[in-house]
Enzyme design. Structure first.
Site, mmCIF file in Angstrom:
data_model
loop_
_atom_site.group_PDB
_atom_site.id
_atom_site.type_symbol
_atom_site.label_atom_id
_atom_site.label_comp_id
_atom_site.label_asym_id
_atom_site.label_seq_id
_atom_site.Cartn_x
_atom_site.Cartn_y
_atom_site.Cartn_z
ATOM 1 N N CYS A 48 0.815 -1.212 0.000
ATOM 2 C CA CYS A 48 0.000 0.000 0.000
ATOM 3 C C CYS A 48 0.856 1.274 0.000
ATOM 4 O O CYS A 48 1.540 1.560 -0.961
ATOM 5 C CB CYS A 48 -0.982 -0.036 1.166
ATOM 6 S SG CYS A 48 -2.465 0.932 0.911
ATOM 7 N N HIS A 49 0.851 2.041 1.084
ATOM 8 C CA HIS A 49 1.653 3.272 1.181
ATOM 9 C C HIS A 49 3.080 3.010 1.680
ATOM 10 O O HIS A 49 3.901 3.916 1.693
ATOM 11 C CB HIS A 49 0.981 4.286 2.112
ATOM 12 C CG HIS A 49 -0.241 4.922 1.523
ATOM 13 N ND1 HIS A 49 -1.474 4.299 1.527
ATOM 14 C CD2 HIS A 49 -0.418 6.119 0.914
ATOM 15 C CE1 HIS A 49 -2.365 5.100 0.949
ATOM 16 N NE2 HIS A 49 -1.748 6.209 0.566
#
Length: 184
Positions: free
Chosen positions: A112-113
Site C-alpha cells: 500500500c503506502h
C-alpha cells in the site's frame, strides 16, 4: 504452505497510522507458517492501528528499530496506512534499517503506502514495484518503475497495492522466506 520454523520476521511500523489488516494479516500468515513475527517501531510501548481513518486495536512493540539488527531477521514486512510510512520516513533509524535490509539481499515486503519508506531509503532506483496509486509519481521520481499489479517481485523486494492484494502478498512473502530470496 511453507514451513518457516526458526525464521524471524520483522514488522516495522510507526507509532500510529498503521492500516490494521496490513499488519495483522501478514503477521498471522507468518505465525501460522511457524515463523516468529517481531514488531519494531521507533518508540517503545504500543502502536495504534487503524481501520482506514478509525482507530482499531493497539499492539505492543517488541523492540525499537534503533536497537534492532538486520542480522537478527530473515525478512522485513512494511505494512501501510497513510500516516505510518509517512512518519517512518522521517525517522533516521527506521530509514537506515530499511536501507540496510534491502541492501542485505533479504526479503523486504511492502504494501500500500509502505513503499514511501523504500523511496526515502533510496532503494527503488532501477526496480519495478507497485503501491497505492498515489505513490506512483514518488516512485518514478526516485528512479523506480511503478506498475499496477496485485503483487510485484523485483529481486528481494515484494510490493502490493492494497488490502485486497493481501492473499497474493502473503503467499509471495511466505514463498520468498521459505527459499531465502524472493522468487522471480
Amino acid at each position: 504452505m511453507s514451513h518457516l520454523s526458526g525464521k524471524t520476521i520483522a514488522f516495522l511500523v510507526a507509532s500510529e497510522g498503521i492500516e490494521r489488516v496490513e499488519l495483522t494479516d501478514p503477521w498471522k500468515a507468518v505465525s501460522d507458517a511457524g515463523a516468529t513475527p517481531v514488531l519494531l517501531s521507533p518508540k517503545e510501548g504500543e502502536v495504534q492501528t487503524f481501520n482506514h481513518l478509525d482507530k482499531a486495536e493497539k499492539r505492543p512493540v517488541d523492540k525499537t528499530v534503533s536497537s534492532a539488527s538486520v542480522d537478527d531477521y530473515d525478512a522485513l514486512v512494511l505494512p501501510g496506512g497513510v500516516a505510518n510510512p509517512d512518519a517512518l520516513r522521517m525517522d533516521q533509524d527506521a530509514v537506515a534499517f530499511v536501507r540496510d535490509f534491502v541492501q542485505s539481499g533479504k526479503v523486504v515486503a511492502a504494501i500500500c503506502h509502505a513503499p514511501w519508506t523504500l523511496v526515502e531509503a533510496d532503494v527503488v532506483r532501477g526496480k519495478q514495484l507497485t503501491s497505492w496509486p498515489s505513490l506512483q509519481t514518488d516512485i518514478r521520481n526516485a528512479g523506480g518503475e511503478w506498475v499496477d499489479k496485485e503483487v510485484v517481485v523485483d529481486g528481494n523486494l515484494i510490493t502490493s497495492r492494497n488490502p485486497d492484494d493481501l492473499p497474493a502478498f502473503n503467499s509471495q512473502l511466505l514463498e520468498a522466506v521459505a527459499h531465502g530470496v524472493a522468487a522471480q
